[in-house]
Design a protein around this motif. Structure first.
Motif, short mmCIF file in Angstrom:
data_model
loop_
_atom_site.label_atom_id
_atom_site.label_comp_id
_atom_site.label_asym_id
_atom_site.label_seq_id
_atom_site.Cartn_x
_atom_site.Cartn_y
_atom_site.Cartn_z
N THR A 1 0.90 -1.42 -0.36
CA THR A 1 0.17 0.67 -0.33
C THR A 1 1.08 1.37 -0.06
OG1 THR A 1 -1.44 -1.48 1.51
CG2 THR A 1 -2.03 0.67 0.79
N ILE A 2 0.77 2.48 -0.79
CA ILE A 2 1.49 3.31 -0.89
C ILE A 2 0.41 4.14 -0.87
CG2 ILE A 2 3.22 4.71 -1.88
CD1 ILE A 2 3.71 2.37 -3.73
N PRO A 3 -0.38 5.07 -0.36
CA PRO A 3 -1.52 6.25 -0.10
C PRO A 3 -1.26 7.21 -1.02
CG PRO A 3 -0.53 5.30 2.21
CD PRO A 3 0.33 5.13 1.94
N SER A 4 0.29 7.87 -0.69
CA SER A 4 0.25 8.52 -1.86
C SER A 4 -0.05 9.20 -2.85
CB SER A 4 2.05 9.09 -0.77
OG SER A 4 2.67 8.54 -1.72
N ILE A 5 -0.08 8.02 -3.68
CA ILE A 5 0.17 7.70 -5.13
C ILE A 5 -1.35 6.69 -5.22
CG2 ILE A 5 2.00 8.46 -6.13
CD1 ILE A 5 2.57 5.36 -5.85
N ASP B 1 2.62 5.50 -11.60
CA ASP B 1 3.02 6.76 -10.44
C ASP B 1 3.54 6.75 -9.39
OD1 ASP B 1 0.64 8.54 -11.39
OD2 ASP B 1 -0.68 7.83 -10.31
N LEU B 2 4.67 6.46 -9.88
CA LEU B 2 5.49 5.47 -8.57
C LEU B 2 6.69 6.74 -8.84
CD1 LEU B 2 6.15 2.19 -7.24
CD2 LEU B 2 7.99 2.50 -8.88
N LYS B 3 6.40 6.94 -10.13
CA LYS B 3 7.73 8.34 -10.04
C LYS B 3 7.44 9.88 -9.58
CE LYS B 3 5.35 9.74 -14.36
NZ LYS B 3 4.31 8.32 -14.50
N ASP C 1 8.10 10.30 1.86
CA ASP C 1 6.68 9.61 1.81
C ASP C 1 6.72 7.99 1.87
OD1 ASP C 1 6.13 11.24 0.48
OD2 ASP C 1 6.00 10.44 -1.85
N SER C 2 5.86 7.59 3.02
CA SER C 2 5.68 5.79 3.70
C SER C 2 5.18 5.00 2.89
CB SER C 2 4.94 5.91 4.41
OG SER C 2 5.20 6.64 5.87
N ILE C 3 5.69 3.96 2.52
CA ILE C 3 5.16 2.61 2.30
C ILE C 3 4.51 1.29 3.07
CG2 ILE C 3 5.61 0.75 0.02
CD1 ILE C 3 8.12 2.70 -0.91
N LEU D 1 4.37 -3.81 7.80
CA LEU D 1 5.60 -2.98 8.11
C LEU D 1 5.23 -1.73 7.69
CD1 LEU D 1 7.85 -6.22 6.81
CD2 LEU D 1 7.35 -5.42 9.14
N THR D 2 6.42 -0.83 7.69
CA THR D 2 6.60 0.76 6.96
C THR D 2 7.97 1.13 6.98
OG1 THR D 2 4.88 1.22 8.45
CG2 THR D 2 5.94 2.84 7.72
N TYR D 3 8.36 1.15 5.41
CA TYR D 3 9.16 1.84 4.55
C TYR D 3 9.22 3.27 4.39
CZ TYR D 3 10.80 -2.98 4.07
OH TYR D 3 11.73 -4.34 4.71
#
Lengths: 266, 228
Positions: free
Chosen positions: B88-92, B150-152, B158-160, B170-172
C-alpha cells in the motif's frame, strides 16, 4: 549533379537518424574489491590505490564494503593511518583485477611480517542453498577444522593463511565451532544462521589467545537482468516521432522545390 | 543549382529540428527526471556520478579518521522477515496484491502478467529482514497505465506499507527515486547484500524502444524500514 546531391542528402538524412542514438557507457569493465584488516597487532591503516586514498582509518577487524575498480593492474599501498608523506608504506603491492570479478584484499599476519593476501570472492549464489567458505587469518594458530560442535568437520585442516573453497550448505541455523584438528575448541559459533541464496566468508582473525570470526556476506541471489515492467501502452515511441519528423522534412522539401522553382521561373 | 540545394537543406533542417522536438516531448510523460527538487535524489543518479563523487569525497576529506563503508556482515540476529501479500502506498493511491516471483528463462527477474498486481523477488530477501527486498510492478499495460504508473511521483519521506501473510505490517520510508538506464542498472545495489533493511520498488520508465519492445530505463525507488 542532381543525382549526386540527392544521394548526398539521403546520406545526411541517414546520419541524422542515427546521431540521436545514445550510447550508454557500460560498467562491464569494473572489478569489485573490499579490504580486510586482519593483522591483530597492526595499527589503524589507510589504504591507497594508485595513489588515491580509498580507505582511511581502518582498524584491526575492519572490513570495507566492495568498491569498484577498473579492471587491470593497480598499486595498493597501506600506510599506518595518517602517515602517508611522513612514513613509508607498510605494504606496497601490485594487484591485477579482472572485469566482473570480486576480491577480498586482506592485510594479514603480525605487523613485522605484514602481507597482503588477495583472494577471489564468489558472486554466484546457489538457488535454495547457502554458500560458505572459511579463511584462517590467525597468525601463530594451528590448523583448524570448522564444523558442528562435536560433529564431523565441514571444513577440515585449514592452515594459516589459507582460505577454503566455497561449500554449499542447507540453509538454517548451526551450532558451529572452530577447533584445532585434534578437537580443542577455539571459537564457539553457536547459532550461526546461513540463508538460502546467500554467499558467506567466515574469516577467523585475532591471536591464538583471542580468536574470533568475522562472518561477511559476499553476495546474494540476484537476477541477471532487470524486470520487464511495461508494455508501452502509455508511451509515444521514439520511432513515431521519427516518422512524423521525416514527414515534416519531406513536406518542407517539397514545398521548397515548388517555391524555388517558381522563383527561378519568374 | 540553388533550386535543388535549398529545398534539400530546408527539408533536412526541418527533419532534424522536428525530430529533436518530438523525440523529447512524448517521453516526458513516462520518464522520471532524476533532477527532482528533492536534494536526496541527486545523490546518486547514475553509477558514474556516484563513483566519481565518492572518490572526490575521499580525497577532499583526508583528515577524517574513519572513512569507508563497512562490509556487509551476516546478521547475528537473522531477522525472519515476512512473506508479503499486499503493498500500500497511500500518497499515490496504490493498493495492490503481491505475488512471489522468481527468475525468467534468461535469468532476469520475473514479473506478474497482471497489470494490477506487483511481484516480490522471492529468491532474494524477505521484507523486514536485513538485505535488499525487491518488489516490481508494471508502469503500463498495452492500452493504459498499470499499478506502478505513478511511482515516479514518490518523494523522499513518503511512506510505503507492506503486509505479510499473517497480517504483519511493515512501514518503509522512501529515501530516493532514481532512473537507471536498462543496460547499466546497478543490479547488485538493488538486489545484493546490504546491512540495511531495505525495500526497493522497480518499474519501467524512460523512452519506449519499439524494436526491442521495452522501456529503455528502470525507475528504482529506494526505501528503508522505519518500523515494524
Amino acid at each position: 549533379m542532381k543525382k549526386l546531391l540527392s544521394s548526398l542528402a539521403a546520406f545526411v538524412l541517414v546520419l541524422g537518424v542515427f546521431a540521436p542514438a545514445v550510447f550508454a557507457d557500460n560498467h562491464g569493465d569494473m572489478a569489485m574489491v573490499r579490504v580486510l584488516h586482519a593483522s591483530p597487532d597492526a595499527p589503524a591503516v589507510d589504504v591507497y590505490v594508485d595513489g588515491n586514498a580509498v580507505v582511511e582509518g581502518a582498524e584491526f577487524k575492519a572490513a570495507t564494503d566492495y568498491m569498484e575498480l577498473p579492471a587491470g593492474e593497480h598499486t595498493v599501498e597501506i600506510y599506518a593511518a595518517g602517515t602517508k608523506g611522513d612514513q613509508d608504506a607498510v605494504i606496497s603491492a601490485n594487484v591485477t583485477v579482472e572485469a566482473g570479478k570480486a576480491y577480498t584484499a586482506a592485510a594479514i599476519n603480525n605487523l613485522e611480517s605484514l602481507e597482503l593476501k588477495a583472494i577471489e570472492d564468489s558472486m554466484e549464489a546457489t538457488e535454495g542453498m547457502a554458500k560458505v567458505r572459511v579463511g584462517h587469518f590467525i597468525p601463530g594458530a594451528p590448523a583448524v577444522d570448522v564444523g558442528p560442535i562435536g560433529g564431523d568437520a565441514l571444513f577440515a585442516g585449514a592452515e594459516f593463511p589459507m582460505v577454503t573453497d566455497y561449500k554449499e550448505l542447507e540453509p538454517g541455523t548451526y551450532d558451529l565451532e572452530v577447533r584445532t584438528t585434534d578437537g580443542t575448541q577455539l571459537i564457539d559459533l553457536s547459532g550461526t544462521t546461513v540463508e538460502a541464496g546467500k554467499v558467506y566468508s567466515a574469516f577467523a582473525v585475532g591471536t591464538a589467545d583471542s580468536p574470533e570470526v568475522l562472518l561477511l556476506q559476499d553476495s546474494a541471489a540476484m537476477p541477471s537482468e532487470m524486470p520487464e515492467t511495461g508494455f508501452g501502452g502509455t508511451a509515444d515511441s521514439g520511432s513515431n516521432a521519427m516518422m512524423l519528423a521525416a514527414a515534416f522534412g519531406v513536406l518542407a522539401m517539397g514545398a521548397g522545390f515548388i517555391v524555388f522553382r517558381k522563383r527561378s521561373e519568374a | 543549382m540553388r533550386r535543388v540545394v535549398y529545398p534539400i537543406t530546408l527539408g533536412f533542417l526541418v527533419f532534424v529540428v522536428s525530430f529533436q522536438l518530438l523525440k523529447d516531448e512524448p517521453s516526458e510523460e513516462t520518464r522520471v527526471l532524476s533532477n527532482s527538487p528533492e536534494p536526496t535524489t541527486t545523490q546518486a543518479e547514475t553509477i558514474d556520478q556516484k563513483v566519481s563523487t565518492q572518490s572526490e569525497d575521499v580525497l577532499q576529506s583526508a583528515p577524517i579518521e574513519k572513512n569507508y563503508d563497512p562490509a556487509v556482515m551476516a546478521p547475528s540476529d537473522a531477522a525472519e522477515g515476512i512473506v508479503p501479500v499486499r503493498l500500500t502506498i497511500p500518497s499515490i493511491d496504490v493498493d495492490a496484491p503481491v505475488a512471489p516471483q522468481g527468475y525468467t528463462e534468461q535469468g532476469g527477474m520475473a514479473v506478474p502478467n497482471s497489470v494490477t498486481e506487483v511481484g516480490w523477488f522471492e529468491p532474494g530477501t524477505k521484507p523486514g529482514a536485513t538485505g535488499n527486498s525487491v518488489i516490481a510492478g508494471h508502469v503500463d499495460g498495452r492500452n493504459g497505465p498499470a499499478v506502478f504508473y505513478d511511482l515516479k511521483e514518490l518523494k523522499a519521506g513518503d511512506s510505503i506499507y507492506v503486509e505479510g501473510k499473517d497480517g504483519e505490517k511493515l512501514t518503509y520510508t522512501v529515501q530516493r527515486v532514481v532512473a537507471h538506464p536498462l543496460d547499466n542498472s546497478p543490479i547488485r545495489e538493488l538486489f545484493g547484500p546490504t546491512n540495511k533493511k531495505a525495500l526497493n520498488l522497480i518499474t519501467c520508465t524512460g523512452p519506449y524502444d519499439d524494436e526491442a519492445q521495452e522501456y529503455t530505463e528502470r525507475l528504482a525507488v529506494y526505501t528503508t524500514l522505519s518500523s515494524s
